[in-house]
Design a protein around this motif. Structure first.
Motif, PDB file in Angstrom:
ATOM      1  N   UNK A  12       1.053   1.239  -6.619  1.00 41.29           N
ATOM      2  CA  UNK A  12       1.946   0.369  -7.382  1.00 41.29           C
ATOM      3  C   UNK A  12       1.863  -1.061  -6.867  1.00 41.29           C
ATOM      4  N   UNK A  13       1.739  -1.998  -7.786  1.00 40.45           N
ATOM      5  CA  UNK A  13       1.744  -3.422  -7.471  1.00 40.45           C
ATOM      6  C   UNK A  13       3.066  -4.005  -7.954  1.00 40.45           C
ATOM      7  N   UNK A  65       5.358  -7.565  -8.159  1.00 45.39           N
ATOM      8  CA  UNK A  65       5.406  -9.009  -7.999  1.00 45.39           C
ATOM      9  C   UNK A  65       4.061  -9.668  -7.787  1.00 45.39           C
ATOM     10  N   UNK A  66       2.981  -8.982  -8.091  1.00 47.17           N
ATOM     11  CA  UNK A  66       1.638  -9.519  -7.864  1.00 47.17           C
ATOM     12  C   UNK A  66       1.014 -10.095  -9.126  1.00 47.17           C
ATOM     13  N   UNK A  67       1.642  -9.844 -10.272  1.00 51.31           N
ATOM     14  CA  UNK A  67       1.096 -10.348 -11.523  1.00 51.31           C
ATOM     15  C   UNK A  67      -0.158  -9.635 -11.984  1.00 51.31           C
ATOM     16  N   UNK A  68      -0.400  -8.429 -11.473  1.00 54.13           N
ATOM     17  CA  UNK A  68      -1.594  -7.683 -11.870  1.00 54.13           C
ATOM     18  C   UNK A  68      -1.229  -6.655 -12.920  1.00 54.13           C
ATOM     19  N   UNK A  69      -2.217  -6.281 -13.704  1.00 52.77           N
ATOM     20  CA  UNK A  69      -2.037  -5.270 -14.719  1.00 52.77           C
ATOM     21  C   UNK A  69      -3.131  -4.221 -14.593  1.00 52.77           C
ATOM     22  N   UNK A  70      -3.387  -3.504 -15.667  1.00 52.50           N
ATOM     23  CA  UNK A  70      -4.182  -2.280 -15.597  1.00 52.50           C
ATOM     24  C   UNK A  70      -5.562  -2.493 -14.995  1.00 52.50           C
ATOM     25  N   UNK A  71      -6.314  -3.459 -15.480  1.00 56.50           N
ATOM     26  CA  UNK A  71      -7.694  -3.629 -15.013  1.00 56.50           C
ATOM     27  C   UNK A  71      -7.739  -3.905 -13.510  1.00 56.50           C
ATOM     28  N   UNK A  72      -6.843  -4.780 -13.031  1.00 53.08           N
ATOM     29  CA  UNK A  72      -6.812  -5.087 -11.602  1.00 53.08           C
ATOM     30  C   UNK A  72      -6.421  -3.860 -10.780  1.00 53.08           C
ATOM     31  N   UNK A  73      -5.415  -3.135 -11.255  1.00 56.84           N
ATOM     32  CA  UNK A  73      -4.931  -1.992 -10.490  1.00 56.84           C
ATOM     33  C   UNK A  73      -5.985  -0.881 -10.445  1.00 56.84           C
ATOM     34  N   UNK A  74      -6.696  -0.696 -11.527  1.00 56.70           N
ATOM     35  CA  UNK A  74      -7.787   0.284 -11.513  1.00 56.70           C
ATOM     36  C   UNK A  74      -8.837  -0.104 -10.483  1.00 56.70           C
ATOM     37  N   UNK A  81       6.010  -5.086 -12.287  1.00 57.56           N
ATOM     38  CA  UNK A  81       5.256  -4.089 -11.538  1.00 57.56           C
ATOM     39  C   UNK A  81       4.314  -3.323 -12.461  1.00 57.56           C
ATOM     40  N   UNK A  82       3.303  -2.745 -11.830  1.00 53.62           N
ATOM     41  CA  UNK A  82       2.352  -1.900 -12.529  1.00 53.62           C
ATOM     42  C   UNK A  82       2.068  -0.696 -11.638  1.00 53.62           C
ATOM     43  N   UNK A  83       1.928   0.501 -12.245  1.00 47.34           N
ATOM     44  CA  UNK A  83       1.775   1.731 -11.480  1.00 47.34           C
ATOM     45  C   UNK A  83       0.636   2.584 -12.029  1.00 47.34           C
ATOM     46  N   UNK A  84      -0.155   3.102 -11.107  1.00 48.37           N
ATOM     47  CA  UNK A  84      -1.282   3.963 -11.429  1.00 48.37           C
ATOM     48  C   UNK A  84      -1.145   5.224 -10.605  1.00 48.37           C
ATOM     49  N   UNK A  85      -1.314   6.399 -11.216  1.00 53.18           N
ATOM     50  CA  UNK A  85      -1.163   7.665 -10.495  1.00 53.18           C
ATOM     51  C   UNK A  85      -2.284   8.617 -10.870  1.00 53.18           C
ATOM     52  N   UNK A 140      -1.010   5.442 -16.345  1.00 57.23           N
ATOM     53  CA  UNK A 140      -0.702   4.043 -16.050  1.00 57.23           C
ATOM     54  C   UNK A 140       0.577   3.650 -16.775  1.00 57.23           C
ATOM     55  N   UNK A 141       1.438   2.893 -16.077  1.00 58.54           N
ATOM     56  CA  UNK A 141       2.665   2.368 -16.671  1.00 58.54           C
ATOM     57  C   UNK A 141       2.960   1.017 -16.036  1.00 58.54           C
TER      58      UNK A 141
END
Length: 346
Positions: A194-195, A197-206, A178-182, A172-173
């Protein structure tokens, strides 16, 4: 290829054979240089970001108004018009293996891109809550969620974390917007969510990654080039829109690494040609050629339609194309009449 994917491709071919030829539209300008493509690939948003930057330049030029055409009426040269070509499954179909089962509320898939490089094809689906119209572009300020599957086994740098529907080992970065999960989709492919401009971070992206599922779909390459600026260019394709009636398509051959340039062909709704251009004949169609600022562009009406063909060669510090070669490249653009627009209805 597995039996399931073979069946999927075969069914897609049969469906295309039964389908009537759709009305094609398109807009997407040339991709930045290969170095920028690689940087975007590491961030998983490479193809969608490219569509934003290059299309702004085309839109500005086309809005400037038509040039004067001083050629005598009835004296325009006539030659065979660009024709539609059908592609084989091996050349024209790419499998997109994953989808987001339940995107965020209000988000829909509006753009699909493919980057076909010697190492394999990277495919991207772009989800957004905004409309994009009859243009295959996502404005840079538009909130979006991108799902990319690329060849390879190495995960991008980031904090180790569980990701995906099975909580696979991932990274996660994040940065300002932006936030990115791979994670590894299989031993030969990496999935990147990758999100932007959505204002999301790690918990949301997971949580979003839990909705990613294996649901193979076919991507039909919408346009092809009869001429490419180099021996082994990176080929990129884009297809998107708001609904089956308002969609767009493009193809780009990037050979900057070979010291040549980038050639892009796109179809877009008919508009005013760029100002200050030189009238040219493009396969029997009245066209306009504009040159300068490290690029050449031809705009011509696509035969028997209400759409323009826009062909751009971006050479920057390299050499421009001779005008006859650029015109020949425009005439050699082919349209795939078998592209399905059904996914834009969902």
């Amino acid at each position: 290829m597995s039996d399931r994917l073979e069946m999927l491709v075969r069914q897609a071919q049969e469906a295309r054979a039964r389908a009537a030829e759709p009305d094609l539209e398109g807009i997407r300008r040339a991709l930045p240089i290969l170095a920028r493509q690689r940087a975007r690939r590491r961030r998983a948003g490479f193809a969608a970001a490219a569509a934003v930057v290059v299309l702004a330049c085309v839109s500005a030029l086309l809005a400037a108004g038509p040039p004067r055409d001083d050629r005598p009426a009835g004296r325009h040269p006539v030659s065979p018009a660009p024709s539609v070509s059908d592609e084989s499954a091996a050349d024209g179909v790419v499998v997109m293996p994953y989808t987001i089962d339940q995107p965020p509320a209000g988000y829909r898939e509006r753009l699909r891109t493919v980057e076909d490089a010697p190492g394999g094809a990277a495919v991207t689906r772009v989800y957004t809550s905004r409309t994009i119209g009859a243009k295959a572009q996502i404005p840079p300020e538009t909130p979006r969620l991108t799902l990319t599957v690329r060849p390879g086994a190495d995960l991008p740098d980031g904090d180790e974390t569980g990701a995906g529907p099975d909580s696979a080992a991932g990274t996660y970065a994040e940065d300002n917007d932006s936030a990115r999960l791979a994670w590894a989709g299989d031993p030969e492919h990496v999935v990147v969510l990758e999100a932007v401009g959505m204002g999301v971070r790690k918990a949301d992206l997971v949580q979003y990654s839990r909705q990613v599922r294996h649901a193979p779909a076919t991507f039909d390459k919408p346009l092809t080039l009869g001429w490419r600026p180099g021996e082994h260019p990176v080929m990129s394709y884009a297809f998107g829109g708001d609904d089956p009636a308002t969609w767009a398509a493009s193809v780009t051959a990037d050979a900057f690494v070979e010291g040549r340039g980038t050639l892009t062909a796109a179809l877009q709704p008919f508009g005013n040609p760029p100002a200050g251009g030189t009238p040219v004949d493009v396969g029997g169609q009245h066209g306009v050629l504009v040159e300068g600022d490290g690029q050449q562009m031809i705009v011509a009406r696509w035969p028997d339609s209400s759409y323009d063909l826009v062909v751009t060669f971006r050479y920057d510090g390299n050499k421009p194309l001779p005008r006859p070669q650029l015109i020949a490249a425009a005439v050699a653009v082919h349209r795939n009449a078998q592209v399905s627009t059904e996914w834009l209805a969902h």
